[in-house]
Design a protein around this motif. Structure first.
Motif, PDB file in Angstrom:
ATOM      1  N   GLN A  19       1.287 -67.490 -55.711  1.00 25.67           N
ATOM      2  CA  GLN A  19       0.428 -66.456 -55.146  1.00 25.67           C
ATOM      3  C   GLN A  19       1.233 -65.212 -54.804  1.00 25.67           C
ATOM      4  N   THR A  20       0.695 -64.078 -55.202  1.00 21.78           N
ATOM      5  CA  THR A  20       1.362 -62.803 -54.926  1.00 21.78           C
ATOM      6  C   THR A  20       0.677 -62.047 -53.793  1.00 21.78           C
ATOM      7  N   THR A  21      -0.466 -62.532 -53.372  1.00 19.69           N
ATOM      8  CA  THR A  21      -1.173 -61.943 -52.238  1.00 19.69           C
ATOM      9  C   THR A  21      -1.274 -63.003 -51.152  1.00 19.69           C
ATOM     10  N   PRO A  22      -1.346 -62.588 -49.901  1.00 21.85           N
ATOM     11  CA  PRO A  22      -1.442 -63.572 -48.820  1.00 21.85           C
ATOM     12  C   PRO A  22      -2.690 -64.446 -48.972  1.00 21.85           C
ATOM     13  N   LEU A  23      -2.510 -65.713 -48.695  1.00 16.17           N
ATOM     14  CA  LEU A  23      -3.644 -66.634 -48.757  1.00 16.17           C
ATOM     15  C   LEU A  23      -4.514 -66.442 -47.522  1.00 16.17           C
ATOM     16  N   ARG A  80      -4.454 -62.518 -64.132  1.00 16.33           N
ATOM     17  CA  ARG A  80      -3.117 -63.118 -64.198  1.00 16.33           C
ATOM     18  C   ARG A  80      -2.605 -63.295 -65.621  1.00 16.33           C
TER      19      ARG A  80
END
Length: 87
Positions: A19-23, A80
């Protein structure tokens, strides 16, 4: 055929690592339940998915290739997957 519990856990672990963005504020147990539910849904709807594939691809592609192609479609929808043709 649905993934094993171990493989579902591995899917979740890999997804979390990439993941490249906060969960969002969702527990790991809730995410594991989501993985299980999505995997169960895929298992329950594989016949419908297969029926949607036009011939001759339906007859010629293996189940593994069909799942791989669905994976590519989903990755593209998620932003992605870049293709060489994107430039």
């Amino acid at each position: 055929m649905a993934l094993t519990t171990v493989n579902r856990g591995r899917v979740l672990a890999q997804w979390m690592r990439e993941q490249t963005t906060p969960l969002p504020a969702v527990s790991k147990a809730d995410l594991a339940a989501a993985v299980a539910a999505m995997d169960d849904w895929l298992d329950a709807n594989v016949t419908s998915l297969n029926a949607a594939i036009p011939q001759p691809a339906r007859a010629q592609l293996s189940a593994a290739l069909k799942f791989e192609l669905v994976g590519y479609i989903l990755m593209r929808r998620a932003g992605r997957l870049r293709a060489e043709e994107d430039g």
